[in-house]
Design a protein around this motif. Structure first.
Motif, PDB file in Angstrom:
ATOM      1  N   ARG A  55       1.111  -1.100  -0.050  1.00 25.58           N
ATOM      2  CA  ARG A  55      -0.207   0.432  -0.033  1.00 25.58           C
ATOM      3  C   ARG A  55       0.929   1.071   0.076  1.00 25.58           C
ATOM      4  NH1 ARG A  55      -4.469  -0.730   1.492  1.00 25.58           N
ATOM      5  NH2 ARG A  55      -4.764  -2.276  -0.101  1.00 25.58           N
ATOM      6  N   LYS A  56       0.170   2.101  -0.641  1.00 26.31           N
ATOM      7  CA  LYS A  56       1.518   3.534  -1.153  1.00 26.31           C
ATOM      8  C   LYS A  56       0.811   4.237   0.836  1.00 26.31           C
ATOM      9  CE  LYS A  56       1.979   7.453  -3.509  1.00 26.31           C
ATOM     10  NZ  LYS A  56       1.322   8.580  -4.918  1.00 26.31           N
ATOM     11  N   VAL A  57       1.711   5.273   1.416  1.00 30.51           N
ATOM     12  CA  VAL A  57       1.474   5.613   3.012  1.00 30.51           C
ATOM     13  C   VAL A  57       2.159   7.146   2.334  1.00 30.51           C
ATOM     14  CG1 VAL A  57       1.294   5.495   5.024  1.00 30.51           C
ATOM     15  CG2 VAL A  57       1.454   3.107   4.099  1.00 30.51           C
ATOM     16  N   TRP A  58       1.847   7.921   3.061  1.00 29.47           N
ATOM     17  CA  TRP A  58       2.025   9.301   3.036  1.00 29.47           C
ATOM     18  C   TRP A  58       2.034   9.690   4.301  1.00 29.47           C
ATOM     19  CZ3 TRP A  58       2.323  12.335  -1.425  1.00 29.47           C
ATOM     20  CH2 TRP A  58       2.210  12.131  -2.681  1.00 29.47           C
ATOM     21  N   ALA A  59       3.595  10.658   4.755  1.00 28.23           N
ATOM     22  CA  ALA A  59       3.601  11.262   5.614  1.00 28.23           C
ATOM     23  C   ALA A  59       3.486  12.910   5.066  1.00 28.23           C
ATOM     24  CB  ALA A  59       5.298  11.136   6.686  1.00 28.23           C
TER      25      ALA A  59
ATOM     26  N   VAL B 118       0.907  12.464  15.868  1.00 26.42           N
ATOM     27  CA  VAL B 118       0.405  11.875  15.058  1.00 26.42           C
ATOM     28  C   VAL B 118      -1.052  11.281  15.128  1.00 26.42           C
ATOM     29  CG1 VAL B 118       1.170   9.714  13.246  1.00 26.42           C
ATOM     30  CG2 VAL B 118       2.977  11.042  14.786  1.00 26.42           C
ATOM     31  N   LEU B 119      -1.634  11.302  14.197  1.00 29.43           N
ATOM     32  CA  LEU B 119      -2.629  10.768  13.116  1.00 29.43           C
ATOM     33  C   LEU B 119      -2.582  10.473  12.259  1.00 29.43           C
ATOM     34  CD1 LEU B 119      -5.162  11.173  13.564  1.00 29.43           C
ATOM     35  CD2 LEU B 119      -6.082  13.022  12.080  1.00 29.43           C
ATOM     36  N   TYR B 120      -3.398   9.390  13.008  1.00 32.63           N
ATOM     37  CA  TYR B 120      -3.455   8.206  11.479  1.00 32.63           C
ATOM     38  C   TYR B 120      -4.791   8.718  10.785  1.00 32.63           C
ATOM     39  CZ  TYR B 120       0.496   6.147  13.337  1.00 32.63           C
ATOM     40  OH  TYR B 120       2.079   6.139  13.253  1.00 32.63           O
ATOM     41  N   LEU B 121      -5.109   8.793   8.804  1.00 33.45           N
ATOM     42  CA  LEU B 121      -5.772   8.844   8.348  1.00 33.45           C
ATOM     43  C   LEU B 121      -6.337   7.993   7.432  1.00 33.45           C
ATOM     44  CD1 LEU B 121      -6.157  12.921   8.296  1.00 33.45           C
ATOM     45  CD2 LEU B 121      -7.428  10.963   9.641  1.00 33.45           C
ATOM     46  N   GLN B 122      -7.359   6.965   6.885  1.00 35.71           N
ATOM     47  CA  GLN B 122      -7.887   6.934   6.204  1.00 35.71           C
ATOM     48  C   GLN B 122      -8.124   7.174   4.384  1.00 35.71           C
ATOM     49  OE1 GLN B 122      -7.134   3.307   7.376  1.00 35.71           O
ATOM     50  NE2 GLN B 122      -7.775   4.908   9.550  1.00 35.71           N
ATOM     51  N   ASP B 123      -7.940   6.553   3.562  1.00 37.68           N
ATOM     52  CA  ASP B 123      -8.473   6.663   2.825  1.00 37.68           C
ATOM     53  C   ASP B 123      -7.423   7.841   1.656  1.00 37.68           C
ATOM     54  OD1 ASP B 123     -10.680   5.598   1.635  1.00 37.68           O
ATOM     55  OD2 ASP B 123     -12.051   6.291   3.691  1.00 37.68           O
ATOM     56  N   ALA B 124      -6.235   7.575   1.959  1.00 38.33           N
ATOM     57  CA  ALA B 124      -5.204   9.137   1.216  1.00 38.33           C
ATOM     58  C   ALA B 124      -5.771  10.521   0.128  1.00 38.33           C
ATOM     59  CB  ALA B 124      -3.527   8.161   1.132  1.00 38.33           C
ATOM     60  N   GLN B 125      -6.005   9.030  -0.761  1.00 36.06           N
ATOM     61  CA  GLN B 125      -6.986   8.951  -1.445  1.00 36.06           C
ATOM     62  C   GLN B 125      -7.848  10.796  -1.740  1.00 36.06           C
ATOM     63  OE1 GLN B 125      -6.082   6.071  -1.012  1.00 36.06           O
ATOM     64  NE2 GLN B 125      -6.121   4.678  -2.857  1.00 36.06           N
TER      65      GLN B 125
ATOM     66  N   ILE C  44       0.349  13.884   9.930  1.00 34.19           N
ATOM     67  CA  ILE C  44      -0.490  13.250   9.787  1.00 34.19           C
ATOM     68  C   ILE C  44       0.281  11.771   8.893  1.00 34.19           C
ATOM     69  CG2 ILE C  44      -2.391  13.386   8.544  1.00 34.19           C
ATOM     70  CD1 ILE C  44      -2.611  14.702  10.198  1.00 34.19           C
ATOM     71  N   ILE C  45      -0.205  11.326   9.425  1.00 31.52           N
ATOM     72  CA  ILE C  45       0.633   9.471   8.344  1.00 31.52           C
ATOM     73  C   ILE C  45      -1.102   9.075   7.722  1.00 31.52           C
ATOM     74  CG2 ILE C  45       1.352   7.010   8.141  1.00 31.52           C
ATOM     75  CD1 ILE C  45       3.066   9.891   9.119  1.00 31.52           C
ATOM     76  N   ALA C  46      -1.465   9.090   6.296  1.00 32.90           N
ATOM     77  CA  ALA C  46      -1.580   8.664   5.237  1.00 32.90           C
ATOM     78  C   ALA C  46      -1.990   8.100   4.333  1.00 32.90           C
ATOM     79  CB  ALA C  46      -2.233  10.246   4.361  1.00 32.90           C
ATOM     80  N   ILE C  47      -2.995   6.806   4.912  1.00 27.80           N
ATOM     81  CA  ILE C  47      -2.975   5.557   4.421  1.00 27.80           C
ATOM     82  C   ILE C  47      -3.516   5.392   2.885  1.00 27.80           C
ATOM     83  CG2 ILE C  47      -2.608   2.850   4.897  1.00 27.80           C
ATOM     84  CD1 ILE C  47      -2.859   4.266   8.166  1.00 27.80           C
ATOM     85  N   GLU C  48      -3.222   5.059   1.637  1.00 20.45           N
ATOM     86  CA  GLU C  48      -3.827   4.779   0.973  1.00 20.45           C
ATOM     87  C   GLU C  48      -4.328   3.757   1.147  1.00 20.45           C
ATOM     88  OE1 GLU C  48      -2.430   5.906  -3.303  1.00 20.45           O
ATOM     89  OE2 GLU C  48      -1.835   7.359  -2.752  1.00 20.45           O
TER      90      GLU C  48
END
Length: 373
Positions: A125-129, A144-151, A182-186
């Motif tokens: 999976r592609k993951v952003w910071a 840190v806040l982990y968020l779903q649906d980075a797209q 923010i950690i954004a998980i596609e």
């Protein structure tokens, strides 16, 4: 006390005054200004309502539409003594849906990995910071806040639009409230529904939510903590999302309360769990957990009702000493189930979850001097 306002920037939005006399409610119809002509407004407020030292600001119905100076910078709170009897003010510019956004405060978007391996699901999976704008020039550590649906969170977004969290984080940074990673998980595209459903094969055949939330807590978080300057403790760690992404975030918070203390829950798909049968960990001492709940009044007849029922369950679980909840619920009567309204709500949720701020009751200092172009 009479307050007069002159503004040359004209539009059809209603003007309000807010301050230490109405708990800084930016859209209080008891404090709506009367319009004399396109540029002039006034309001007369009974003296007994006002404190001797009045702090106030003008808005057009919310902090996303608050007054600015002529250069588009935030302004300090206005101050006047009640004994003055009247005051006249000028507003040069107004925010519009949190804008304008200043590029110098934009977060630094880094791709952690194009193909971050998820051992629990044996896929990638592609993951952003998204790092604070000054991350590389300081030695600070950050929550840190982990968020779903980075797209759907930033960049071009998806076909549905996006939350514009990069722009919203720049606003928060401008107000001195941008110290957050923010950690954004596609999401997994065709795997999205299965990954965001915890354990309900009626909705998603082969639901994989149990494995997905283990991935974030047991694999991704340790990696992030090792490679970024984070505050690792639960008091500085949150998780969130919208729709099904909000639902799986509820599960994450309830099953890993030792990991997360803050839940950002926008328009949760509670229809998947109509009986609120959420599993949760039992600890001798309940964990204090902050939950920001948001829903739109136009999201379908049951969204707001289900959120309020969920609130009641939160209270019941608290009574059973399973958790120590602090929650805030905001319902936008005009809100529909889409990214635009989640984008509007994002700064308010971040402020409340991470800065203990009810809206804007404190004196805000600009982060820089006015820049004259």
């Amino acid at each position: 006390m009479r307050f007069e306002l002159y503004t040359e920037e004209k539009d059809d939005r209603t003007v309000f005054i807010t301050g230490n006399f109405n708990s800084w409610n930016p859209k209080d119809y008891n404090f709506q200004l009367k319009q004399i002509d396109p540029s002039n407004y006034f309001i007369e407020i009974e003296d007994q309502i006002l404190p001797e030292e009045i702090d106030y600001k003008f808005t057009k119905g919310g902090w996303e539409n608050v007054e600015l100076d002529e250069y588009g910078n935030i302004t300090p709170n206005r101050k006047v003594k009640k004994a003055a009897g009247e005051t006249s003010d000028t507003v040069k510019k107004w925010r519009l849906n949190w804008g304008p956004f200043k590029e110098e405060y934009y977060p630094i978007a880094e791709v952690i990995s194009e193909n971050f391996y998820i051992p629990q699901l044996d896929r990638h999976r592609k993951v952003w910071a998204l790092l604070p704008y000054d991350y590389h020039t300081t030695d600070k550590r950050y929550p840190v806040l982990y968020l779903q649906d980075a797209q759907n969170l930033f960049n071009e977004g998806s076909g549905f639009g996006n939350w514009e969290i990069d722009k919203k984080l720049s606003i928060l940074a401008e107000y001195g409230r941008g110290d957050l990673i923010i950690i954004a998980i596609e999401h997994g595209s065709e795997e999205r529904i299965k990954e965001y459903i915890f354990d309900n094969d009626h909705v998603a055949n082969g639901s994989e939510g149990k494995k997905y939330i283990r991935f974030i807590a047991d694999t991704l978080k340790p990696f992030v903590d090792e490679n970024y300057r984070t505050k690792k403790d639960r008091d500085n760690t949150g998780i969130g999302g919208s729709s099904l992404g909000a639902l799986i975030s509820i599960y994450s918070g309830f099953l890993y309360p030792e990991v997360y203390s803050k839940l950002l829950i926008f328009s949760p798909s509670l229809w998947v769990e109509p009986n609120n049968n959420f599993p949760m960990m039992n600890f001798r001492v309940p964990f204090k957990t902050k939950i920001y709940l948001y829903g739109g009044g136009q999201e379908g007849s049951k969204m707001v009702k289900r959120i309020h029922i969920f609130e009641e369950y939160l209270k019941r679980w608290e009574e059973k000493k399973l958790f120590d909840f602090e929650f805030k619920t905001n319902i936008n009567p005009e809100g529909t189930h889409n990214e635009f309204y989640w984008s509007q709500e994002f700064p308010r949720a971040i402020e409340w979850l991470f800065y203990d701020n009810t809206e804007n009751p404190v004196e805000v200092k600009p982060q820089q001097q006015s820049i004259k172009n």
